[in-house]
Write a protein that holds these residues in place. Structure first.
Motif, PDB file in Angstrom:
ATOM      1  N   LEU A  93       0.821  -1.209   0.000  1.00 13.14           N
ATOM      2  CA  LEU A  93       0.000   0.000   0.000  1.00 13.14           C
ATOM      3  C   LEU A  93       0.854   1.257   0.000  1.00 13.14           C
ATOM      4  N   CYS A  94       2.013   1.173   0.630  1.00 14.43           N
ATOM      5  CA  CYS A  94       2.923   2.323   0.714  1.00 14.43           C
ATOM      6  C   CYS A  94       3.892   2.380  -0.460  1.00 14.43           C
ATOM      7  N   GLY A  95       3.735   1.464  -1.406  1.00 18.81           N
ATOM      8  CA  GLY A  95       4.626   1.444  -2.550  1.00 18.81           C
ATOM      9  C   GLY A  95       6.002   0.900  -2.234  1.00 18.81           C
ATOM     10  N   GLU A  96       6.085   0.121  -1.147  1.00 19.20           N
ATOM     11  CA  GLU A  96       7.361  -0.453  -0.731  1.00 19.20           C
ATOM     12  C   GLU A  96       7.350  -1.957  -0.977  1.00 19.20           C
ATOM     13  N   HIS A  97       8.484  -2.488  -1.358  1.00 22.40           N
ATOM     14  CA  HIS A  97       8.574  -3.919  -1.617  1.00 22.40           C
ATOM     15  C   HIS A  97       8.966  -4.682  -0.354  1.00 22.40           C
ATOM     16  N   GLY A  98      10.051  -4.280   0.273  1.00 18.67           N
ATOM     17  CA  GLY A  98      10.515  -4.999   1.449  1.00 18.67           C
ATOM     18  C   GLY A  98      10.842  -6.443   1.104  1.00 18.67           C
ATOM     19  N   ASP A  99      11.065  -7.243   2.110  1.00 20.54           N
ATOM     20  CA  ASP A  99      11.282  -8.668   1.876  1.00 20.54           C
ATOM     21  C   ASP A  99      10.819  -9.444   3.099  1.00 20.54           C
ATOM     22  N   GLU A 100      10.649 -10.734   2.926  1.00 22.16           N
ATOM     23  CA  GLU A 100      10.095 -11.566   3.985  1.00 22.16           C
ATOM     24  C   GLU A 100      11.022 -11.658   5.190  1.00 22.16           C
ATOM     25  N   VAL A 101      12.308 -11.639   4.963  1.00 20.93           N
ATOM     26  CA  VAL A 101      13.268 -11.692   6.066  1.00 20.93           C
ATOM     27  C   VAL A 101      13.079 -10.490   6.978  1.00 20.93           C
ATOM     28  N   GLU A 102      12.905  -9.315   6.377  1.00 16.55           N
ATOM     29  CA  GLU A 102      12.684  -8.096   7.145  1.00 16.55           C
ATOM     30  C   GLU A 102      11.383  -8.187   7.935  1.00 16.55           C
ATOM     31  N   ARG A 103      10.342  -8.673   7.295  1.00 14.24           N
ATOM     32  CA  ARG A 103       9.046  -8.766   7.966  1.00 14.24           C
ATOM     33  C   ARG A 103       9.079  -9.779   9.113  1.00 14.24           C
TER      34      ARG A 103
ATOM     35  N   ALA B 231      -0.592  -4.334  13.768  1.00 14.83           N
ATOM     36  CA  ALA B 231      -0.783  -2.988  13.235  1.00 14.83           C
ATOM     37  C   ALA B 231       0.410  -2.099  13.568  1.00 14.83           C
ATOM     38  N   LEU B 232       0.881  -2.176  14.813  1.00 13.79           N
ATOM     39  CA  LEU B 232       1.998  -1.331  15.247  1.00 13.79           C
ATOM     40  C   LEU B 232       3.308  -1.693  14.558  1.00 13.79           C
ATOM     41  N   ALA B 233       3.381  -2.881  13.980  1.00 10.53           N
ATOM     42  CA  ALA B 233       4.595  -3.278  13.267  1.00 10.53           C
ATOM     43  C   ALA B 233       4.908  -2.330  12.119  1.00 10.53           C
ATOM     44  N   ARG B 234       3.900  -1.599  11.651  1.00 11.65           N
ATOM     45  CA  ARG B 234       4.138  -0.618  10.585  1.00 11.65           C
ATOM     46  C   ARG B 234       5.160   0.426  11.019  1.00 11.65           C
ATOM     47  N   LEU B 235       5.223   0.705  12.312  1.00 17.98           N
ATOM     48  CA  LEU B 235       6.182   1.699  12.798  1.00 17.98           C
ATOM     49  C   LEU B 235       7.616   1.238  12.581  1.00 17.98           C
ATOM     50  N   ASN B 236       7.809  -0.069  12.534  1.00 17.16           N
ATOM     51  CA  ASN B 236       9.148  -0.627  12.333  1.00 17.16           C
ATOM     52  C   ASN B 236       9.465  -0.837  10.859  1.00 17.16           C
ATOM     53  N   LEU B 237       8.414  -0.895  10.029  1.00 22.69           N
ATOM     54  CA  LEU B 237       8.622  -1.225   8.620  1.00 22.69           C
ATOM     55  C   LEU B 237       8.636  -0.011   7.699  1.00 22.69           C
TER      56      LEU B 237
END
Length: 215
Positions: free
Chosen positions: A104-114, A143-149
């Motif tokens: 939703l934020c246009g970010e890809h990230g990766d599963e390791v990070e999550r 929900a609060l995990a968004r603050l870390n991501l």
């Protein structure tokens, strides 16, 4: 990071009742602003106005010195808003919800990070559990995990401490403080009594008073 959110003369009415009027405030890097007031005083309404969700008000909002109407896209690119409800997808797992947030934020990230974030917030072992099966506190942590991501300098948080346990409260307090000390800013409502912090200011609706902590 350099930014400034300004509100001048904010006045808002709901159902023929004036919630607040002639409200001025400024939020700069490194600050935590707590919005206080009794139930029905307009705390959530104010947060929605400051985050660009509501436009039914009088007054002016400015971002980095420019009218919000002209720089709305740039403002939203710097904002992370979390409402009173967790705002998660019940049918998705915790891990899938984080991937959805980032998309939703246009970010890809990766599963390791999550996975690392879920472990950090105390949800190790629950990453593949549909959030509908998690407790209210665990859902709030997702929900609060968004603050870390999601790396956004301005956080607007409506009752972020709801339903989380003592350990989660301490972890979130430190997260807010670390964000401010890194140059970010936080605007929040909460019934939780935050520890006195040099970064903390308070604004009380109904009196339009904004004071630094301890004053």
């Amino acid at each position: 990071m350099t930014f400034r959110l300004e509100a001048r003369g904010l006045t808002c009415e709901r159902d023929d009742r004036r919630l607040f009027q002639a409200l001025d405030l400024d939020v700069e890097p490194g600050e935590i602003l707590r919005v206080e007031g009794p139930n029905g005083s307009g705390k959530t309404t104010l947060l929605k106005i400051l985050s660009g969700q509501l436009t039914d008000y009088e007054g002016e909002l400015r971002w980095c010195g420019q009218s919000m109407r002209k720089v709305r896209t740039a403002f939203l690119a710097n904002l992370l808003y979390l409402g009173h409800a967790p705002g998660i997808k019940a049918a998705l797992t915790a891990l899938e919800n984080l991937a959805w947030y980032q998309a939703l934020c246009g970010e890809h990230g990766d599963e390791v990070e999550r996975l690392a974030v879920l472990e950090e917030i105390g949800l190790y072992g629950f990453e593949d559990v549909p959030v509908a099966q998690l407790s209210a506190g665990q859902q709030r942590r997702v929900a609060l995990a968004r603050l870390n991501l999601t790396q956004r300098p301005l956080w607007v948080l409506d009752e972020p401490f709801t339903a989380i346990d003592k350990q989660g409260v301490a972890r979130l307090e430190q997260r807010l403080l670390a964000h401010a000390r890194a140059g970010g800013s936080v605007i929040l409502t909460t019934h939780h009594e935050l520890a006195p912090l040099g970064e903390l200011r308070r604004i009380t609706l109904g009196r339009a008073v904004c004071n630094r902590s301890g004053e």
